[in-house]
Enzyme design. Sequence first.
Site, PDB file in Angstrom:
ATOM      1  N   LYS A 137      11.074  11.352   2.614  1.00  0.00           N
ATOM      2  CA  LYS A 137       9.857  11.697   3.016  1.00  0.00           C
ATOM      3  C   LYS A 137       9.780  11.652   4.543  1.00  0.00           C
ATOM      4  CE  LYS A 137       6.234  10.439   0.616  1.00  0.00           C
ATOM      5  NZ  LYS A 137       5.483   9.406  -0.278  1.00  0.00           N
ATOM      6  N   LYS A 145       9.373  -0.181   2.513  1.00  0.00           N
ATOM      7  CA  LYS A 145       8.386  -0.150   1.605  1.00  0.00           C
ATOM      8  C   LYS A 145       8.226  -1.560   1.523  1.00  0.00           C
ATOM      9  CE  LYS A 145       5.521   2.402  -0.588  1.00  0.00           C
ATOM     10  NZ  LYS A 145       4.751   3.542  -0.182  1.00  0.00           N
ATOM     11  N   GLY A 152      -0.814   0.875   4.884  1.00  0.00           N
ATOM     12  CA  GLY A 152      -1.361   0.642   3.458  1.00  0.00           C
ATOM     13  C   GLY A 152      -0.944   1.604   2.327  1.00  0.00           C
ATOM     14  N   ASP A 153      -1.175   1.210   1.140  1.00  0.00           N
ATOM     15  CA  ASP A 153      -0.660   1.685   0.024  1.00  0.00           C
ATOM     16  C   ASP A 153      -1.747   1.482  -1.201  1.00  0.00           C
ATOM     17  OD1 ASP A 153       1.291   1.973  -2.611  1.00  0.00           O
ATOM     18  OD2 ASP A 153       1.989   3.344  -0.938  1.00  0.00           O
ATOM     19  N   THR A 193      -3.213  12.347   3.288  1.00  0.00           N
ATOM     20  CA  THR A 193      -2.424  12.522   2.354  1.00  0.00           C
ATOM     21  C   THR A 193      -3.019  13.834   1.340  1.00  0.00           C
ATOM     22  OG1 THR A 193      -1.629  10.229   2.187  1.00  0.00           O
ATOM     23  CG2 THR A 193      -1.133  11.731   0.447  1.00  0.00           C
ATOM     24  N   SER A 230       0.128   8.535   9.812  1.00  0.00           N
ATOM     25  CA  SER A 230       0.409   7.302  10.261  1.00  0.00           C
ATOM     26  C   SER A 230       1.392   7.102  11.372  1.00  0.00           C
ATOM     27  CB  SER A 230       1.106   6.319   9.203  1.00  0.00           C
ATOM     28  OG  SER A 230       0.041   5.923   8.136  1.00  0.00           O
TER      29      SER A 230
END
Length: 456
Positions: free
Chosen positions: A122, A134, A173-174, A217, A387
């Site tokens: 990605k 991650k 963030g997530d 997103t 980001s």
Amino acid sequence: MASIKNELSNKYLQGVYRDLKKRYPEQKEFLEAVMEVFISLQPVVEARPEIQKNAIIERLVEPERTIMFRVPWMDDKGKVHVNRGYRVQFNSAIGPYKGGLRLHPSVNLSILKFLGFEQIFKNSLTTLPIGGGKGGSDFDPKGKSDNEIMRFCQSFMTELYRHIGPDTDVPAGDIGTGGREIGYMYGQYKRLRNEFTGVLTGKAIPAGGSLARTEATGFGLCYFMQEYMKDYKMSFKGKTVVISGSGNVAIYACQKATELGAKVVAVSDSNGYIYDPAGIDYRNLQLIKEQKRDRIKTYLNYDFGKKAQYFEGCKGIWTIKCDIALPCATQNEIDGESAEILVKNGCKAVGEGANMPSTPEAIAVYKANKVLFGPAKAANAGGVATSALEMCQNSARLSWTFEEVDKKLNDIMVTIYHNSANAAKKYGFEGDIQVGANIAGFEKVCDAMLWEGISY
């Protein structure tokens, strides 16, 4: 549309996968992600013998570094809890590790390796110089006070700060990690390092955050699908859209789809979904989910929800008739059965706003029925792209306007689509954007790894 066979027949890739499965038999999510990519990469491996010679695939599927640590924190009653923290630094061939920090009870090493592996491709697709990583914890922010969340975040960062930096690893963030959590983590990082750098993205605007990051997103998903559909004489205009989820991605996908002329009729959360045939205004979702922090069923309590219906459970959302489906909730939310129902009800396009929300069986149904399929690693790359734009602004001590960032985001998503489409065509699979995205993302990383040589 020419599609690659959904099976792994290349002997080299079979061997690598077999060894990986033997080594990590319990990591089902990670193995599923690897298999999906391997199937797409078969024509590339067969055309480029230097890949096997230099063990590119073997090196690619093993993280460069995996960090696990305990996170002790105290609740408001004085009780001490201990969670597990992770950071998977997967690949830095094209830039510093970049990827979110997920706070959710489901977090484990398999899920983070799956997400980190996806992040490599990605991030490569964005055209920006960022590698894949991650992290996160099995901590659950739901039901916790602000002070409890602050104490957890500070404890988490007290260990993580040793392993990250603006030129090493830049987390974001997530799920479960929004502006509040990023703020607490960044404050602790700054105290420990005594420096103000762009080491975390998703910061508040006064603290170096980027305008349009919250929307990125969801907006990017729609920009990607709009460009994709344009090649097939389609658009959002006049179409009915179903969106799963009601977080940032879903809210701003709802906004942009509406601005592009569509009518969004359904959204969901982890308890159930609402159906409003009159159309759902994203501002009402913001009120419920961002301001009130309430469940989606409370939509019915407002005047704008009087004609809506609420249904318990999430799977049923895919039985609603729509032209375009945008799954923005979680992985594997659309299975083969749900995909068949979508097709039967006339769905013509599926764009993934979440990470791998469609099972392999669902994807096979899309392709067999010529549904335009925008895979997650391409379609939802707008968040990480913005980001990276935040990193650029931090490094240059600049702040771009919303319009400037939004224009750059649109350009990036359009480029991602065309690079994916061109890669698919190059290897004889014209129209298969899933295969094209995997190939386009991989080849850039592969070429960088070959150029850098092998470290002994």
